[in-house]
Design an enzyme around this catalytic site. Sequence first.
Site, short mmCIF file in Angstrom:
data_model
loop_
_atom_site.label_atom_id
_atom_site.label_comp_id
_atom_site.label_asym_id
_atom_site.label_seq_id
_atom_site.Cartn_x
_atom_site.Cartn_y
_atom_site.Cartn_z
N CYS A 170 0.59 -0.98 -0.11
CA CYS A 170 -0.30 0.30 0.26
C CYS A 170 1.00 1.16 -0.11
O CYS A 170 0.27 2.55 -0.07
CB CYS A 170 -0.79 0.38 1.23
N HIS A 190 -2.92 7.26 2.46
CA HIS A 190 -3.29 5.97 1.95
C HIS A 190 -4.98 5.91 2.56
O HIS A 190 -5.39 5.82 4.32
CB HIS A 190 -2.38 4.94 2.38
N ASN A 218 -10.08 0.44 0.98
CA ASN A 218 -9.01 0.64 0.40
C ASN A 218 -8.33 0.19 -1.35
O ASN A 218 -8.78 -1.92 -1.36
CB ASN A 218 -8.09 -0.10 1.99
#
Length: 336
Positions: free
Chosen positions: A117, A259, A289
């Site tokens: 990520c 993020h 996400n």
Amino acid sequence: MTEHALRPIPVLEAVAGCVPPRVVSNDDLPSHWETSDTWVRRRTGIGTRHWADEGTSTGDLALTAAEAVLAKCATRSVDLVLVATSTPDHPIPAMAPALAAKLGLAGVAAFDVAAVCTGFVYGLATASGMIASGVARRVLLVAADVYSTLIGPDDRGAGVVFGDGAGAVVVRAGERGEPGEILGFDLGSDGDGHDLITVPGGGARDRAEPGRYGELDRHFRMSGREVYQHAVTRMTESSLAVLKSAGWATTDVDRVVAHQANARILSLVGSRLSIPDEKILGNIERVGNTGAASIPLALADAVARREIHAGERVLLTAFGGGLTWGSAVLVWPEAV
């Protein structure tokens, strides 16, 4: 004039993103997960996410995002193609060369960046370094992930969180003080926590130790509570480090795009940085996400919603498997 002063300055030229058309609301999640819209929203801040249909790969989304960002630029010409992903179409080869060829850019340098990520921030740092060193004048960076293909059938914890998507930027050589200037980075890792976010099976270790890994080991695993604490701490510390390197105080920051892991994480990081919620941009409620794609997708969404403006000082920060983390600061360009 010093050699440092003569180096090209990396400048953000354009950003774009895409998600697959299939929308999965909290009410659409598998019934045996025993969730509710209220439960998912309270724990994650997510209302919907997009999952790729069968036959749609990471490479397909990457191509769509790449075409969208190049369409915003005065020229399609680039010297380097980077793809940040943890869900490549194949273990070998890397995705970037194939993407470059599909874009009509065959012959340019191309490689993948694997930082889970944190992949977009690592990729942005790589693009900026290539420009500063003179290796490239224009870089296409695409961050794409299809995490829905990694979620175990009974993994409610990860299943409610992850969505699929791709985001892309073009970074070019510019001049100091130019709108879009990327001012600095802070990057880090801690391999002792490699097992907190992992897909244990399917790699060389699996083949080297026959019988150790089963079919379920090829699905995504995450130790949620431990990751939560690490994410808050690392993104906060990294943000403060990059702000210090740029000579900015937290009060100088106009927009934060982190993020999109969990709404509670985003709020807590903002609180620890003393940055008010109205300065923190995101789209986690709508897309969940999306791994490495989350920051460029959130930036593209902010542009579309006119939530980010030319001249604003922007902080980017991310945390992911590895463990990895990273932050960047830039001045937002006039048109993206």
